[in-house]
Design an enzyme around this catalytic site. Structure first.
Site, short mmCIF file in Angstrom:
data_model
loop_
_atom_site.label_atom_id
_atom_site.label_comp_id
_atom_site.label_asym_id
_atom_site.label_seq_id
_atom_site.Cartn_x
_atom_site.Cartn_y
_atom_site.Cartn_z
N ASP A 429 -5.32 41.29 -16.34
CA ASP A 429 -4.04 42.00 -15.40
C ASP A 429 -3.67 43.37 -15.97
O ASP A 429 -3.19 43.11 -17.38
CB ASP A 429 -2.74 40.90 -15.58
CG ASP A 429 -1.88 41.14 -14.46
OD1 ASP A 429 -1.87 42.15 -13.89
OD2 ASP A 429 -1.03 40.43 -14.45
N GLY A 477 -5.18 45.92 -6.14
CA GLY A 477 -5.71 46.76 -5.27
C GLY A 477 -5.82 48.56 -5.56
O GLY A 477 -6.29 49.29 -4.66
N ASP A 498 1.98 40.57 -5.87
CA ASP A 498 2.35 39.19 -5.90
C ASP A 498 2.73 38.52 -4.66
O ASP A 498 3.60 38.97 -3.96
CB ASP A 498 3.25 38.82 -6.95
CG ASP A 498 2.84 39.12 -8.37
OD1 ASP A 498 1.81 39.70 -8.54
OD2 ASP A 498 3.45 38.59 -9.42
C1 GAL Z 1 1.61 39.92 -12.57
C2 GAL Z 1 0.55 39.17 -11.78
C3 GAL Z 1 0.98 37.87 -11.50
C4 GAL Z 1 1.24 37.10 -13.07
C5 GAL Z 1 2.00 37.99 -14.00
C6 GAL Z 1 2.12 37.47 -15.31
O1 GAL Z 1 1.24 41.19 -12.86
O2 GAL Z 1 0.51 39.90 -10.74
O3 GAL Z 1 -0.12 37.12 -10.83
O4 GAL Z 1 0.09 37.12 -13.61
O5 GAL Z 1 1.62 39.21 -13.83
O6 GAL Z 1 3.16 38.04 -16.19
#
Ligand code: GAL
Length: 694
Positions: A429, A477, A498
């Site tokens: 991430d 994306g 999300d």
């Molecule tokens: C976001 C991600 C989520 C989750 C979260 C955790 O950036 O899109 O799916 O993983 O971080 O902190």
């Protein structure tokens, strides 16, 4: 309340245009005078008469309104009429109260938005368009003369925003009647039909589920549990394992687990056979030993949408057990993925959270997980013990989105640590990498290389390990990841932010798919984010998904048609019969796991209907007919839109039943926001045979 039609009405409707109905006398009834229990309301809330959804005065812009209804998107109210209702008028907008939320809520796109529509007899009569909280409220006028039914809709105006803050006000909302007109709010009208469980009960006969192919790299461990259903005991055998090159492969009929490894690349054809007292099943299965893995989209679970930052070893074990005991694993669900917060968060540690206290890495630079994950290897062994796979999460930055320890500068040691623990999947991430990226691209336009760099590096580190680890890029994306994800080493790339459990979010996520079919293929999948069905916690405590049943059918149908990774975020130990039916329909799951791996394309798109269509390995094809409107409609799919012609055999995939032969197209009844899924066999394949059998 009875008033003379004319100045009195006009006066009360400041800013709104009301057209005469030709009647000499009229009656006005305010929306807040009706039984509002007939108005559905998002976020588990209840619509309020003369009040905002939070119970405060109705405020739009600078004005406070005496009359009207406060609701939360998604919200519907349905009326039966007798053709003598003249009009509906209101001033609509997002209540001012959303602007008074605490600053901590008001980040990024987190502001209110709604859109308001009025439908009559299957037509959209008026539409406010998206109204954001700082936009001026809009007057709405709907001419309703002749209408037999009327539907008021307040829906979410966009991603995130409406989900949290869709505080929609129908201010000054009123109907004007011709004398003696009838208007009744109705809760359970057939036009508002919600599908219940459509999946038929599991057959007693054996059925081999899941993909017909598994990819593994030469010499790397195979971990594949063959998913089978049918009345116990089912005996499973695998033919073809005697081949010399497969001598390192073992099959355990008790656990149904294929394990071991194959040194030489190649396609190894096996035959799986299942038998019980009720019958037999047989299926070809290819073990593809080579570079490509994840030859069908990964199916499993991820901790974020239920546990967020409170994930623990114990909870992950419970979920693995649930995946096995609920039967999900017998339908092909296999990954148990831990999201953020398994590692230490030094900030939390400094603030006194004992689980996160102390060093975040050891002397060799290896992660020291937070205290609620005492032994990652033991946890991985436990999950593998069910024949399931385990995934983990990190960031290419120094910190994850939750502020925990990231992998920046530790890529090689982290990949090795995960391999040593037995990890099978990495969700990677972007978050903390934003700072590095900003520094590196300061004063210039970022290139694809800038976006791809941290992912390419981790991919090389993962590839250097002695086991396969699926690399899932999570960067929402950016930089058109679709076009370079594969080259940078991804098996999966997120196309979108999300996903939340509301209708607009689900529809918007699939917009990011309109072009994705050009890039996805076996081993390379586009991910519109984890699923939001079942009993979960997407921010507001544990709740059954805020998506209606029909919307959950659409969510599941689209994720299957689009070859999205299927990663649940719900409690696998507390699934309703509805959730079980939704997740264990093998005909629907078979689309997602089809070996051809051809993602659906949208062959029809307008305001009312989307039709997604895809060819399948066996020469048949599948389509999802999405009703974008909130009430039941008959929708026609013309086969020519998908390049099909002539007579085709059609099967209803959710109900698993034949719909017979259809020439040129098929008309189906689709409830509001639902998706009717069909499989289509063109004449050239099996129609002759089917006709004879009939
Ligand atoms: C976001 C991600 C989520 C989750 C979260 C955790 O950036 O899109 O799916 O993983 O971080 O902190």
């Amino acid at each position: 309340m009875r008033v003379g039609y004319g100045w009195l009405v006009m006066g009360a409707l400041a800013g709104c245009t009301v057209f005469g109905t030709g009647a000499s006398a009229a009656e006005v009834k305010y929306l807040d005078e009706f039984d509002l229990s007939a108005m559905s309301c998002g976020m588990g809330a209840k619509a309020q008469a003369r009040r905002s959804i939070l119970g405060k005065p109705l405020r739009l812009g600078d004005k406070t309104y005496e009359r009207g209804v406060g609701t939360h998107s998604e919200s519907l109210m349905f009326f039966r009429a007798d053709g003598r209702v003249a009009a509906f008028d209101a001033v609509v907008g997002v209540d001012r109260e959303t602007q008074e939320y605490p600053a901590s809520w008001r980040t990024g796109k987190n502001w209110g938005s709604c859109s308001f529509r009025v439908y009559a007899d299957g037509r959209k009569v008026c539409d406010s368009g998206v109204i954001k909280e700082k936009d001026a409220p809009k007057p709405l006028h709907a001419d309703l003369e002749g209408a037999q039914w009327i539907l008021l809709e307040c829906s979410d105006g966009g991603f995130w925003a409406g989900y949290l803050c869709g505080h929609g006000d129908w201010a000054d909302a009123r109907f004007t009647f011709n004398d003696g007109a009838k208007l009744e709010p109705v809760k359970d009208d057939p036009l508002l039909d919600q599908w219940g469980v459509l999946t038929p009960p599991e057959a007693q006969e054996p059925r081999i589920n899941g993909a017909a192919v598994w990819g593994v790299r030469p010499g790397h461990p195979i971990l594949y549990r063959i998913p089978v259903t049918g009345r116990s005991p089912v005996t499973l055998t695998v033919e073809g394992l005697k081949a010399e090159k497969l001598k390192g492969v073992k099959f355990d009929p008790q656990t149904r687990l294929l394990s071991g490894s194959v040194a030489e690349a190649g396609d190894y054809e096996l035959v799986l056979k299942a038998e019980n007292a009720k019958g037999k099943a047989e299926r070809k299965f290819t073990l593809k030993v080579g570079e490509k893995i994840a030859l069908t989209p990964p199916m499993g679970w991820n901790s974020w949408n239920i546990y967020g930052g409170s994930v623990t070893d114990a909870k992950v074990r419970e979920i693995a057990r649930g995946m096995h005991e609920s039967g999900l694993a017998d339908h092909g669900w296999a990954y148990v993925n831990i999201d953020d917060w398994w590692m230490k968060n030094s900030g939390a540690g400094e603030k006194g959270n004992a689980d996160h206290a102390g060093p975040v890495r050891d002397a060799e630079g290896r992660f020291i997980p937070q205290a609620k994950f005492p032994d990652m290897k033991a946890l991985a062994d436990y999950v593998h013990g069910f024949g399931l796979k385990i995934g983990i999460y990190s960031s290419p930055g120094d910190k994850t989105c939750g502020g925990c320890e990231g992998s920046l500068g530790h890529e090689a040691i982290d990949a090795k640590t995960w391999a040593d623990w037995g990890i099978d999947y990495l969700k990677h991430d972007w978050c903390g990498y934003g700072k590095v990226f900003a520094k590196e691209t300061k004063g210039r336009k970022p290139t694809v290389d800038d976006y791809a760099k941290p992912y390419r590096l981790m991919s090389q580190c993962l590839r250097a390990q002695n086991r396969d680890i699926v690399h899932a890029f999570c960067q929402y994306g950016m930089g058109d990841v679709q076009s370079w994800g594969e080259a940078a080493g991804a098996q999966v790339w997120r196309s979108w932010g999300d996903l939340k459990d509301n209708w607009t979010c689900v529809l918007n996520a699939t917009e990011s798919y309109a072009e994705a079919y050009k890039y996805t293929r076996p081993g390379f999948w586009c991910d519109p984010d984890m699923m939001v069905v079942g009993y979960l916690d997407t921010d507001f405590g544990m709740h059954e998904s805020f998506l209606s049943n029909n919307e959950q059918y659409t969510h599941m149908s689209l994720w299957c048609l689009l070859n999205a990774p299927l990663l649940l975020g719900c409690d696998l130990n507390h699934m309703s019969d509805f959730t079980k039916g939704l997740l264990m329909n093998d005909d629907v799951l078979a689309l997602n796991q089809d070996t051809l791996g051809r993602q659906a394309e949208r062959v029809h798109h307008d305001e009312e209907t989307d039709i997604w269509w895809r060819p399948l390995e066996d020469g048949s094809s599948a389509a999802g007919i999405v009703n974008r409107y909130p009430f039941k409609r008959t929708v026609t799919f013309k086969f020519s839109e998908a390049g099909l012609s002539g007579e085709c055999w059609v099967q209803d995939l959710w109900r698993q039943k034949s719909l017979g032969l259809h020439r040129d197209g098929i008309a189906v009844d689709v409830p509001g926001h639902a998706t009717f899924m069909i499989r289509i066999e063109p004449d050239c394949i099996r129609c002759q045979e089917r006709r004879a059998r009939k």
